[in-house]
Enzyme design. Structure first.
Site, mmCIF file in Angstrom:
data_model
loop_
_atom_site.group_PDB
_atom_site.id
_atom_site.type_symbol
_atom_site.label_atom_id
_atom_site.label_comp_id
_atom_site.label_asym_id
_atom_site.label_seq_id
_atom_site.Cartn_x
_atom_site.Cartn_y
_atom_site.Cartn_z
ATOM 1 C CD GLU A 27 -3.257 -0.148 0.264
ATOM 2 O OE1 GLU A 27 -2.982 0.926 -0.339
ATOM 3 O OE2 GLU A 27 -4.367 -0.701 0.183
ATOM 4 N NE ARG A 113 -4.940 -2.330 8.896
ATOM 5 C CZ ARG A 113 -5.234 -1.951 7.667
ATOM 6 N NH1 ARG A 113 -5.150 -0.658 7.339
ATOM 7 N NH2 ARG A 113 -5.630 -2.812 6.743
ATOM 8 C CG ASN A 115 -7.115 1.376 4.852
ATOM 9 O OD1 ASN A 115 -6.261 0.484 4.882
ATOM 10 N ND2 ASN A 115 -7.992 1.473 3.873
ATOM 11 C CG ASP A 133 -13.660 -9.161 11.256
ATOM 12 O OD1 ASP A 133 -13.607 -9.591 10.073
ATOM 13 O OD2 ASP A 133 -14.395 -9.657 12.127
ATOM 14 C CG ASN A 164 -8.870 2.277 0.321
ATOM 15 O OD1 ASN A 164 -7.678 2.579 0.315
ATOM 16 N ND2 ASN A 164 -9.293 1.066 0.637
ATOM 17 C CG ASP A 216 -7.494 -0.526 -2.363
ATOM 18 O OD1 ASP A 216 -7.057 0.334 -1.575
ATOM 19 O OD2 ASP A 216 -7.452 -1.746 -2.109
#
Length: 306
Positions: A27, A113, A115, A133, A164, A216
């Site tokens: 990423e 977290r 991203n 999750d 994203n 994404d």
């Protein structure tokens, strides 16, 4: 499903030398012009990687916790979005790292977290949170702004499952944001106040339920077009500023994750990718490069000093 516009098979090059272990979740590619180098992360491996593109020399640094997104200040210190907050990270040539947490939002769930993250044209760092999750489809994620004075905002956008797709138009007056969760698959556009850093007038820019994959990470070219990595579809999709799909580039990986323009003329798209759970090929998880025939917009560093 809507038919694809201008489908092309891109000539894709693998940037890393053969034999390199692929990233589990590659990423956040960042091009450093002064070094002619590309940085990116492997989230579960807690790694920041760098490759000198002309020589192929690679260096890795391991952090104390998962790292999902990075930017640099003008002195070369990394601003990293991790599990427990934003960190100032100093990378040494000896593969050592020094980390210092600079902001720690209150996360409503333990398994969260940061991203996707990127700087706007004024050098404010933006990053969103997510519940790790993805099967839980928990919309607890929010988008934050970290300004040049080192102040973390209150949540600016809420109700995100898998944040994203951050990007800004060349003039900085339009902000893009996506939610790549399978139940969302949307890209939004906002009118962006470049002085206050406030996004307004949220509207759907691209609905990938009509196309391929999940939206994404993304990048902007000099035409103001929005390139998104269509995760699970193995393609890059280019949308015009009006939201029309005008190009589709096939890639030799199934899960492209984020892209950025780089190279000496900003005419190369560097693309990170993710290893699928099953059926991975030899390029999945590796760093790729393609020349799409357009140039990108230079991405800004963080305007503050860490």
């Amino acid at each position: 499903m809507h038919s694809d516009a201008s489908m092309k098979i891109a000539h894709v090059e693998r940037v890393e030398a053969s034999g390199r272990i692929p990233a589990q979740v590659g990423e956040s590619p960042v091009w450093r012009e002064a070094e002619q180098a590309l940085y990116w992360v492997d989230i579960p491996a807690r790694t920041i990687a760098r490759v000198q593109v002309e020589t192929g020399t690679r260096t890795d640094w391991v952090l104390p916790e998962k790292v999902a997104c990075i930017a640099f200040d003008r002195n070369g210190t990394v601003l990293a979005g991790c599990e427990t907050g934003l960190f100032a990270v100093t990378l040494s040539d000896a593969n050592d790292v020094t980390v210092r947490r600079v902001a720690a939002p209150e996360l409503p769930f333990p398994d969260m977290r940061f991203n996707d993250g990127r700087c706007d044209r004024q050098g404010r760092f933006w990053a969103g949170t997510m519940v790790q999750d993805m099967a839980a489809a928990n919309p607890a994620g929010v988008l934050y702004r970290y300004d040049a004075q080192g102040l973390l905002s209150a949540p600016v956008v809420c109700d995100l499952i898998t944040q994203n797709g951050l990007a800004w138009s060349p003039d900085g007056t339009t902000m893009y944001l996506s939610d790549s969760h399978p139940s969302r698959r949307l890209v939004w556009a906002f009118d962006f106040d470049i002085d206050s850093g406030e996004p307004r007038n949220r509207r759907v820019f691209a609905d990938l339920n009509r196309f391929k994959g999940r939206p994404d990470g993304a990048a902007i070219d000099t035409d103001g077009c929005y390139w998104t990595c269509a995760n699970d579809a193995g393609v890059l999709l280019r949308f015009t500023p009006g939201g029309a799909l005008d190009r589709t580039l096939e890639l030799p990986v199934s899960k492209p994750s984020m892209c950025t323009f780089g190279g000496r003329d900003l005419d190369t798209l560097f693309i990170t990718s993710i290893q699928p759970a099953t059926g991975a090929n030899e390029l999945d998880g590796h760093l790729l490069a393609v020349r799409p025939g357009v140039r990108g917009v230079h991405e800004c560093d963080y305007a503050g000093l860490l």
